[in-house]
Design an enzyme around this catalytic site. Sequence first.
Site, PDB file in Angstrom:
ATOM      1  N   SER A 129     -64.827 -20.833   9.272  1.00  0.00           N
ATOM      2  CA  SER A 129     -65.570 -22.278   9.686  1.00  0.00           C
ATOM      3  C   SER A 129     -65.438 -23.095   8.539  1.00  0.00           C
ATOM      4  CB  SER A 129     -67.009 -21.900  10.076  1.00  0.00           C
ATOM      5  OG  SER A 129     -67.449 -23.050  10.531  1.00  0.00           O
ATOM      6  N   LYS A 183     -68.850 -15.765  14.946  1.00  0.00           N
ATOM      7  CA  LYS A 183     -68.235 -17.097  14.915  1.00  0.00           C
ATOM      8  C   LYS A 183     -68.365 -17.645  16.071  1.00  0.00           C
ATOM      9  CE  LYS A 183     -65.642 -20.284  13.364  1.00  0.00           C
ATOM     10  NZ  LYS A 183     -64.929 -20.999  14.152  1.00  0.00           N
ATOM     11  N   HIS A 186     -71.668 -19.150  16.475  1.00  0.00           N
ATOM     12  CA  HIS A 186     -71.774 -20.203  15.480  1.00  0.00           C
ATOM     13  C   HIS A 186     -71.325 -21.587  16.043  1.00  0.00           C
ATOM     14  CE1 HIS A 186     -69.394 -22.891  12.860  1.00  0.00           C
ATOM     15  NE2 HIS A 186     -70.364 -22.662  11.896  1.00  0.00           N
ATOM     16  N   ASN A 187     -70.099 -21.394  16.716  1.00  0.00           N
ATOM     17  CA  ASN A 187     -69.415 -22.576  17.318  1.00  0.00           C
ATOM     18  C   ASN A 187     -70.367 -22.931  18.504  1.00  0.00           C
ATOM     19  OD1 ASN A 187     -67.332 -21.889  15.775  1.00  0.00           O
ATOM     20  ND2 ASN A 187     -65.752 -21.982  17.145  1.00  0.00           N
ATOM     21  N   GLU A 190     -73.108 -24.930  17.237  1.00  0.00           N
ATOM     22  CA  GLU A 190     -72.495 -26.189  16.905  1.00  0.00           C
ATOM     23  C   GLU A 190     -72.307 -27.052  18.021  1.00  0.00           C
ATOM     24  OE1 GLU A 190     -67.708 -27.509  16.003  1.00  0.00           O
ATOM     25  OE2 GLU A 190     -68.626 -25.831  14.674  1.00  0.00           O
TER      26      GLU A 190
END
Length: 518
Positions: A129, A183, A186-187, A190
């Site tokens: 990232s 991940k 995380h996205n 986001e």
Amino acid sequence: MAEADIALIGLAVMGQNLIMNMDDHGFVVCAFNRTVSKVHEFLQNEAKGSKVIGAESLEDMVSKLKKPRRIILLVKAGQAVDDFIDKLVPLLEQGDIIIDGGNSEYRDTTRRCKSLKEKGLLFVGSGVSGGEEGARKGPSLMPGGHKEAWPHLKDIFQSIAAKVGTEPCCDWVGDDGAGHFVKMVHNGIEYGDMQLICEAYHLMKDVLGMDHDEMSQVFDSWNKTELDSFLIEITANILKYKDTDGKPLLPKIRDSAGQKGTGKWTAISALEYGTPVTLIGEAVFARCLSSLKDERVDASRKLKGPQGVKFNGDKAVFLEDIRKALYASKIISYAQGFMLLRQAAKEFGWTLNYGGIALMWRGGCIIRSVFLGKIKEAFDRDAELQNLLLDSFFSKAVQDCQESWRRTVCTGVQQGLPMPCFTTALSFYDGYRHDVLPANLLQAQRDYFGAHTYELLTNPARRRRRTVFCPDAVDMIPFTRLLFTSQDHSDALYCIRLNKDFNPFIISFVQPFTLCAL
């Protein structure tokens, strides 16, 4: 001659920048691309004067690698990854390592781990990232898969990763697809962060009537508070940016947001594992709604909202309310994200270091913020923390924001503004803090029409009950009752309905039984 420490396949900008980052840290990288002319261009331009070497073919690339061979794939997720793996396998030896650095779905990573282990090869799925700039200056890296590979990758990965102080934003995440799952979450977070900022912007623009320079100044000032983050910083920069005609660029951009799928994957995983990650789900749906631009334009001419409603409050006070609403909602989003990580760890037997994950996100990545340091501290205080909202720091922070949060939501609703993430965050908070919810009625409804049974508060663990709420209702198919005795001798009433031909069929059996009486 074997001279390269690691190879990278895929020379788009991310791949090139990651190669140059590794070169900066003293590692010899062999670059390869399916279109070999791109390798030549890269060596003659961006990599000119560096230690980077090129390869003309996969065979050539493998021959130039030190053992155990380490190969990073930065290609489009999906079939392209599998295609390259299939081509590499015959060229590699036991103990060689393939690393997928793309946005692969975590189940694909788990599948690849299993397949390559059977062939004696090691596989790592690593979240990367930070975008193009992060790849060049220091990304957040989230590796998972075969742990035996980590000693051979640790020095490279932690050298090139972003640093917070002296701590690298990279550590081993867990087995199989754990790295790509982290991940993915995380996205998803986001997506939530971005939508929350958009809702704050919408309130400033349409309720307070602020111009873009003024809004930019507000976001810039917020970036010196608890909201200090990369996304707040770039929002301030976007708002003040002028087009070639000297006017703000932002109002000229079509309000239809795209997405690549990782936010959607997070929402799907939340549904699959029964975790109420409501804010990320609403952020995904907000993008879906935005994409209906033409339809919304038509609807705006036919559907009316509140009429003649004007904001008459104190502007500075309401701005502070919006800031606190944004902060509280952000806490909810991260709390939900870590709930999903915890549930996935149970599902797959992963041992996840939640404080370590927060540190990995603390720098280099899109959601990097000072706020993440507080999450790290929360898990340092209690590694078994069930929910961030139960940590003393975060429970106090939400409490301090609560009145402002509610005022913000009320004002937005009265003005007719969509605030899917502000409102769902507050609803989740209210639901989570209630010891009694109306789900008792919901469960009774399920039992009424589907014989799903229910538990009693007085003894939920003993057995489930079934009630025929309305045996004489005219719209019910005729039925008769049989009394069964369960194997533990606790009597339970069950319903055998008759179809229109008076053939009996059993609606549900909750536990083993023997026929006792009619």
